[in-house]
Motif scaffolding. Structure first.
Motif, short mmCIF file in Angstrom:
data_model
loop_
_atom_site.label_atom_id
_atom_site.label_comp_id
_atom_site.label_asym_id
_atom_site.label_seq_id
_atom_site.Cartn_x
_atom_site.Cartn_y
_atom_site.Cartn_z
N UNK A 197 0.83 -1.20 0.00
CA UNK A 197 0.00 0.00 0.00
C UNK A 197 0.86 1.25 0.00
N UNK A 198 0.40 2.25 -0.72
CA UNK A 198 1.10 3.55 -0.71
C UNK A 198 0.64 4.42 0.46
N UNK A 199 -0.60 4.18 0.90
CA UNK A 199 -1.18 5.00 1.96
C UNK A 199 -1.97 4.10 2.91
N UNK A 200 -2.23 4.64 4.10
CA UNK A 200 -3.11 3.97 5.05
C UNK A 200 -4.52 4.52 4.80
N UNK A 201 -5.41 3.65 4.33
CA UNK A 201 -6.70 4.12 3.81
C UNK A 201 -7.92 3.64 4.60
N UNK A 202 -7.71 3.01 5.74
CA UNK A 202 -8.86 2.56 6.52
C UNK A 202 -9.25 1.13 6.21
N UNK A 203 -10.19 0.60 6.99
CA UNK A 203 -10.53 -0.83 6.92
C UNK A 203 -11.17 -1.22 5.60
N UNK A 204 -11.83 -0.30 4.92
CA UNK A 204 -12.40 -0.60 3.61
C UNK A 204 -11.54 -0.03 2.48
N UNK A 205 -11.03 1.16 2.67
CA UNK A 205 -10.23 1.80 1.63
C UNK A 205 -9.00 1.00 1.23
N UNK A 206 -8.46 0.23 2.19
CA UNK A 206 -7.25 -0.54 1.89
C UNK A 206 -7.49 -1.59 0.81
N UNK A 207 -8.75 -1.98 0.64
CA UNK A 207 -9.09 -2.96 -0.39
C UNK A 207 -8.84 -2.43 -1.80
N UNK A 208 -8.68 -1.13 -1.91
CA UNK A 208 -8.40 -0.51 -3.21
C UNK A 208 -7.20 -1.16 -3.89
N UNK A 209 -6.20 -1.52 -3.09
CA UNK A 209 -4.96 -2.06 -3.68
C UNK A 209 -5.13 -3.48 -4.21
N UNK A 210 -6.26 -4.11 -3.91
CA UNK A 210 -6.53 -5.46 -4.43
C UNK A 210 -7.68 -5.45 -5.44
N UNK A 211 -8.10 -4.27 -5.90
CA UNK A 211 -9.30 -4.18 -6.71
C UNK A 211 -9.16 -4.89 -8.05
N UNK A 212 -7.98 -4.90 -8.63
CA UNK A 212 -7.80 -5.56 -9.92
C UNK A 212 -7.71 -7.08 -9.76
N UNK A 213 -7.35 -7.53 -8.57
CA UNK A 213 -7.22 -8.96 -8.29
C UNK A 213 -8.55 -9.60 -7.92
N UNK A 214 -9.43 -8.81 -7.32
CA UNK A 214 -10.71 -9.33 -6.84
C UNK A 214 -11.57 -9.83 -7.99
N UNK A 215 -12.26 -10.94 -7.72
CA UNK A 215 -13.09 -11.56 -8.74
C UNK A 215 -14.20 -12.36 -8.06
N UNK A 216 -15.43 -12.14 -8.50
CA UNK A 216 -16.54 -12.85 -7.89
C UNK A 216 -16.79 -12.38 -6.47
#
Length: 225
Positions: free
Chosen positions: A76-95
């Motif tokens: 992660x580039x930044x600390x984004x909170x318990x939901x915001x941190x999921x941003x860094x896995x958005x391209x990997x997420x599926x289903x």
């Protein structure tokens, strides 16, 4: 189903231990927390797992690359909170994706929450648990300056979040690189948020030093779905 383990937090409630290691590597009965979570996910049949780091993430990445080379690690580039941190896995997420905090030990079977998630066509399903709390004092109910009722040391029952969620791919795709806590995300997704109340599962929070001390007495090997 895939799973994302949120491992970005500073672990301030576990200091001074987390001055030296990130929270996911704090040990319970000789095994790092993140290993307990990975083992639990695999017992639930989850094979594709990603970890999102931030604090001391180089140390965490080295540990995972040595012991779990099949797990995907996102820095992660930044600390984004318990939901915001999921941003860094958005391209990997599926289903449908299980999202798990790193400070919970549980034997939850993910089958039922996943079924509820699909049946309700929810964007987000929160796994909750029933808790009871008793106040040490009497509660005075007032009407103006007059006593209406006196409830001596009442007990309250409520449902709390366990830090385990099922999120649809759509949730990930709409995330931006900004601070967002899970309660804010859930509120923004209403009414398409389901709650699965886990009545049979065991949950042990390991977020504080006192919790960690208590967890040392657990028979962790018995925490199986």
């Amino acid at each position: 189903m895939k799973a994302v383990i949120l491992a970005a937090g500073l672990g301030t409630r576990l200091r001074p231990i987390t001055f030296f290691v990130p929270k996911p590597l704090v040990a319970v009965r000789g095994t790092p927390l993140i290993s307990h979570i990975i083992n639990w996910l695999r017992l639930n049949g989850v094979r594709e797992i990603a970890v999102v780091g931030y604090y001391m993430q180089d140390i965490l990445e080295r540990y995972l690359s040595e012991f779990y080379p099949d797990i995907t690690f996102f820095k992660s580039r930044k600390l984004l909170g318990t939901a915001g941190q999921l941003y860094y896995a958005k391209e990997w997420a599926e289903g449908d994706v299980a999202v798990v905090n790193t400070d919970i030990l549980t034997n939850l079977d993910l089958t039922a929450p996943l079924q509820l998630h699909k049946q309700t066509v929810a964007l987000l399903t929160v796994v909750g648990q029933n808790l009871r709390t008793s106040l040490r004092f009497g509660v005075l109910e007032m009407e103006g300056a007059m006593l209406k009722a006196w409830r001596e040391k009442p007990t309250f029952e409520y449902i709390t979040s366990t830090g385990i969620y099922i999120a649809s791919e759509e949730v990930f795709k709409n995330l931006e690189e900004r601070y967002l806590d899970m309660n804010e995300l859930a509120s923004s997704l209403l009414p398409r948020v389901a709650v699965y109340v886990a009545k049979e599962a065991v949950f042990h929070d390991v977020g504080t030093l006192d919790d960690l001390l208590k967890a040392g007495g657990l028979e962790v090997s018995g925490l199986k779905p």
